[in-house]
Motif scaffolding. Sequence first.
Motif, PDB file in Angstrom:
ATOM      1  N   ALA A   1     -23.784   9.032 -25.054  1.00  0.00           N
ATOM      2  CA  ALA A   1     -23.441   9.573 -26.368  1.00  0.00           C
ATOM      3  C   ALA A   1     -22.579   8.588 -27.140  1.00  0.00           C
ATOM      4  O   ALA A   1     -21.854   7.785 -26.566  1.00  0.00           O
ATOM      5  CB  ALA A   1     -22.685  10.900 -26.214  1.00  0.00           C
TER       6      ALA A   1
ATOM      7  N   TYR B   1     -18.099  19.180 -24.681  1.00  0.00           N
ATOM      8  CA  TYR B   1     -18.613  18.052 -23.892  1.00  0.00           C
ATOM      9  C   TYR B   1     -17.512  17.217 -23.215  1.00  0.00           C
ATOM     10  O   TYR B   1     -17.814  16.315 -22.445  1.00  0.00           O
ATOM     11  CB  TYR B   1     -19.461  17.126 -24.767  1.00  0.00           C
TER      12      TYR B   1
ATOM     13  N   ILE C   1     -24.355  18.535 -20.510  1.00  0.00           N
ATOM     14  CA  ILE C   1     -25.601  18.395 -21.281  1.00  0.00           C
ATOM     15  C   ILE C   1     -26.597  19.470 -20.841  1.00  0.00           C
ATOM     16  O   ILE C   1     -27.259  20.099 -21.668  1.00  0.00           O
ATOM     17  CB  ILE C   1     -26.213  16.985 -21.105  1.00  0.00           C
TER      18      ILE C   1
ATOM     19  N   ALA D   1     -28.182  18.676 -25.872  1.00  0.00           N
ATOM     20  CA  ALA D   1     -27.668  17.437 -26.466  1.00  0.00           C
ATOM     21  C   ALA D   1     -26.948  17.747 -27.779  1.00  0.00           C
ATOM     22  O   ALA D   1     -27.386  18.593 -28.556  1.00  0.00           O
ATOM     23  CB  ALA D   1     -28.805  16.464 -26.710  1.00  0.00           C
TER      24      ALA D   1
ATOM     25  N   HIS E   1     -25.504  12.529 -29.171  1.00  0.00           N
ATOM     26  CA  HIS E   1     -26.134  12.044 -27.944  1.00  0.00           C
ATOM     27  C   HIS E   1     -27.290  11.106 -28.291  1.00  0.00           C
ATOM     28  O   HIS E   1     -27.952  11.276 -29.315  1.00  0.00           O
ATOM     29  CB  HIS E   1     -26.624  13.212 -27.069  1.00  0.00           C
TER      30      HIS E   1
ATOM     31  N   LYS F   1     -30.705  10.241 -27.851  1.00  0.00           N
ATOM     32  CA  LYS F   1     -31.880  10.996 -27.419  1.00  0.00           C
ATOM     33  C   LYS F   1     -32.828  10.168 -26.541  1.00  0.00           C
ATOM     34  O   LYS F   1     -33.583  10.706 -25.758  1.00  0.00           O
ATOM     35  CB  LYS F   1     -32.659  11.528 -28.627  1.00  0.00           C
TER      36      LYS F   1
ATOM     37  N   VAL G   1     -30.479  12.703 -21.071  1.00  0.00           N
ATOM     38  CA  VAL G   1     -30.025  13.469 -22.239  1.00  0.00           C
ATOM     39  C   VAL G   1     -30.975  14.634 -22.480  1.00  0.00           C
ATOM     40  O   VAL G   1     -30.547  15.724 -22.815  1.00  0.00           O
ATOM     41  CB  VAL G   1     -29.895  12.565 -23.483  1.00  0.00           C
TER      42      VAL G   1
END
Length: 185
Positions: free
Chosen positions: A17, A151, A168, A173, A177, A179, A184
């Motif tokens: 992230a 998070y 996560i 996400a 984050h 992707k 993720v």
Amino acid sequence: MQKIVVGIDEAGRGPLAGRVYAAAVILNPEKKISYLNDSKKIDHKTRLKLYDEIIKKSLSYGIGYASPEEIDKLNILNATFLAMERALYNITINFDYIVVDGNIFPFKDRYKGEAIVKGDTKISEIMAASILAKVERDLYMIEMSKLYPQYNFEKHKGYPTKEHFELIKKFGASPIHRKSFKGVF
């Protein structure tokens, strides 16, 4: 006449992230900075002190970053080079040579310089850049932890820890984050 050298390093290539950061630094040879080292080998409190000292004593410095969206679009390596380019763009004085931590010199078509493997343990300018990039990224992730407290970004800074993977899995996400990174999704 002494050659003016810019050191460049990044922070945040491995996390799941957040942005990847880079810093470029031209140290002042008349203003020594003690205890420079690879940012990963310095505790957080010492890094913060060195960060302030580097900013005060450097002839010039620049910070750059690439967003999670740019990382997903370009890939982490090219996004890192983009962050380095942005950091270099913020250098305000002319320079003669660039040293970059790593094994790829991304500016070969435009500037004189070289990539130095483990340069963040060998070259003062790269050590200073390592510290600036790490502190900037850590401060950014602490800010992101206020937006996305579930998070615990302030704790693991987005790195792929067991706790981070579990969060996560639990929350999905977040908008910051990456992707395209495994784990993720």
